[in-house]
Enzyme design. Structure first.
Site, PDB file in Angstrom:
ATOM      1  N   GLU A 141       1.226  -0.597   0.388  1.00 21.28           N
ATOM      2  CA  GLU A 141      -0.002   0.054  -0.227  1.00 21.28           C
ATOM      3  C   GLU A 141       0.714   1.235   0.173  1.00 21.28           C
ATOM      4  O   GLU A 141       0.641   2.221  -0.682  1.00 21.28           O
ATOM      5  CB  GLU A 141      -0.486   0.161   0.836  1.00 21.28           C
ATOM      6  CG  GLU A 141      -1.882  -1.008   1.370  1.00 21.28           C
ATOM      7  CD  GLU A 141      -1.850  -2.491   1.064  1.00 21.28           C
ATOM      8  OE1 GLU A 141      -2.737  -3.108   1.074  1.00 21.28           O
ATOM      9  OE2 GLU A 141      -1.177  -2.630   1.978  1.00 21.28           O
ATOM     10  N   HIS A 169     -10.915  -6.099   8.503  1.00 27.65           N
ATOM     11  CA  HIS A 169     -11.928  -6.456   6.850  1.00 27.65           C
ATOM     12  C   HIS A 169     -13.175  -5.021   7.514  1.00 27.65           C
ATOM     13  O   HIS A 169     -13.620  -5.125   6.512  1.00 27.65           O
ATOM     14  CB  HIS A 169     -12.072  -7.382   6.423  1.00 27.65           C
ATOM     15  CG  HIS A 169     -11.050  -7.984   6.327  1.00 27.65           C
ATOM     16  ND1 HIS A 169      -9.815  -7.869   6.933  1.00 27.65           N
ATOM     17  CD2 HIS A 169     -10.629  -8.346   4.652  1.00 27.65           C
ATOM     18  CE1 HIS A 169      -9.102  -9.098   6.660  1.00 27.65           C
ATOM     19  NE2 HIS A 169      -9.587  -9.093   5.124  1.00 27.65           N
TER      20      HIS A 169
END
Length: 326
Positions: A62, A131
């Site tokens: 990322e 998540h």
């Protein structure tokens, strides 16, 4: 595209498609966004139609994804970055906070940073801890970033268009549990400004203010309260930074009461800033303290317990009753 009733995820897909067609400088980058179409299939079909040079599958890194997007923005591109899940953004947090958010000011306005970072966020899909989180306040605190979250397919379509056109970096939080909720999208009906709140339901007794996944819960709470003769106004804030405090103030001056609802923990959440500002701006109009409903100040629980963690109809209606009791 004609007027259609689309799932929120499909509305974002159509919006990205429109942006890719309109501007050759728009790129999409992220983990599995190309061949797979993203884990939620939001970018499905885009690489096939626009090629691997426009819709780019990246390594699982990322920080590298956002760093590359910053470099592309410096060269005149408008990258749209997908972070696969909310909890995966933190390796890129340094790049976002120390580079992306500050370059415009650091260059005395001579450099633009037209980067959109898409982040599916929030719970309600039975997923695990990293998540299901709602980290929007961590970004809203950073000057130089714009933070938005749509609640409807129409807003998802248009707000994505507006975010891509913005010369400021925009963190685009997508409520993943609403991806499959359908509503009408009119590709010709251009809405108001990106950071303008909207009145989702008019009412007179109390204001419910929310954004993203909680707008639907607040509308359900208003419907339940109406059966008992209570008239609740529901505000869809749409933007978390900046917040349209003028619209909030207008509503609170009418109703005299405010309950702010978000999935993120109440402690230091965006509701705290709204409560403080409303107290400053509407003190003599308030009939009760501003109340907040949100997640608990604890790590996100296992999926089987998330219904106890997430704000639901009962907790919102309890806050409404407590406010109306003053």
């Amino acid at each position: 595209m004609a007027v259609q009733k689309l799932p929120l995820a499909k509305a974002i897909n159509e919006s990205l498609r429109k942006a890719l067609e309109t501007d050759p400088k728009v790129l999409i980058m992220g983990e599995d966004v190309g061949k797979l179409g993203g884990v939620f299939r939001v970018t499905d079909g885009l690489q096939k139609d626009f090629g691997e040079g426009r819709v780019i599958d990246t390594p699982l890194a990322e920080s590298g994804i956002v760093g590359t997007a910053i470099g592309l923005a410096l060269r005149g591109y408008r990258p749209v970055v997908e972070i696969q899940f909310d909890g995966f953004v933190f390796p890129a947090y340094d790049q976002i906070v120390t580079q992306l958010a500050k370059m415009h000011a650091r260059a005395l306005g001579k450099i633009k940073m037209p980067v959109v970072i898409r982040i599916p966020y929030g719970g309600g899909i039975g997923a695990v801890e990293h998540h299901s989180e709602s980290p929007e306040a961590l970004f809203a605190h950073v000057a130089g970033l714009k933070i938005v979250s749509p609640s409807t397919s129409s807003d998802a379509y248009w707000m994505m268009q507006q975010a891509i056109l913005s010369d400021d970096p925009v963190i685009f939080f997508e409520p993943k549990r609403r991806y499959w909720d359908k509503s009408e999208v009119d590709p010709e009906a251009i809405p108001g400004p990106l950071h303008k709140a909207r009145v989702a339901l008019s009412g007179s007794d109390l204001t419910l203010a929310a954004y993203g996944p909680m707008v639907k819960v607040c509308l359900e709470a208003a419907a339940a309260a109406a059966e008992e003769g209570k008239s609740l106004e529901v505000l869809d804030l749409r933007s978390i930074s900046p917040i349209d405090f003028d619209t909030v103030q207008t509503s609170v001056e009418k109703t005299g009461r405010l309950v702010v609802v978000h999935e993120a923990p109440v402690f230091y959440g965006s509701g705290a800033e709204i409560a403080a500002r409303v107290t400053e701006r509407c003190f003599y109009h308030l009939e009760a303290p501003v109340l907040r409903v949100g997640g608990f100040h604890a790590p996100y629980p296992p999926a089987r317990l998330e219904d106890e963690y997430l704000p639901g109809l009962d907790r919102v209606l309890d806050a409404v009753d407590r406010s109306l009791a003053y």
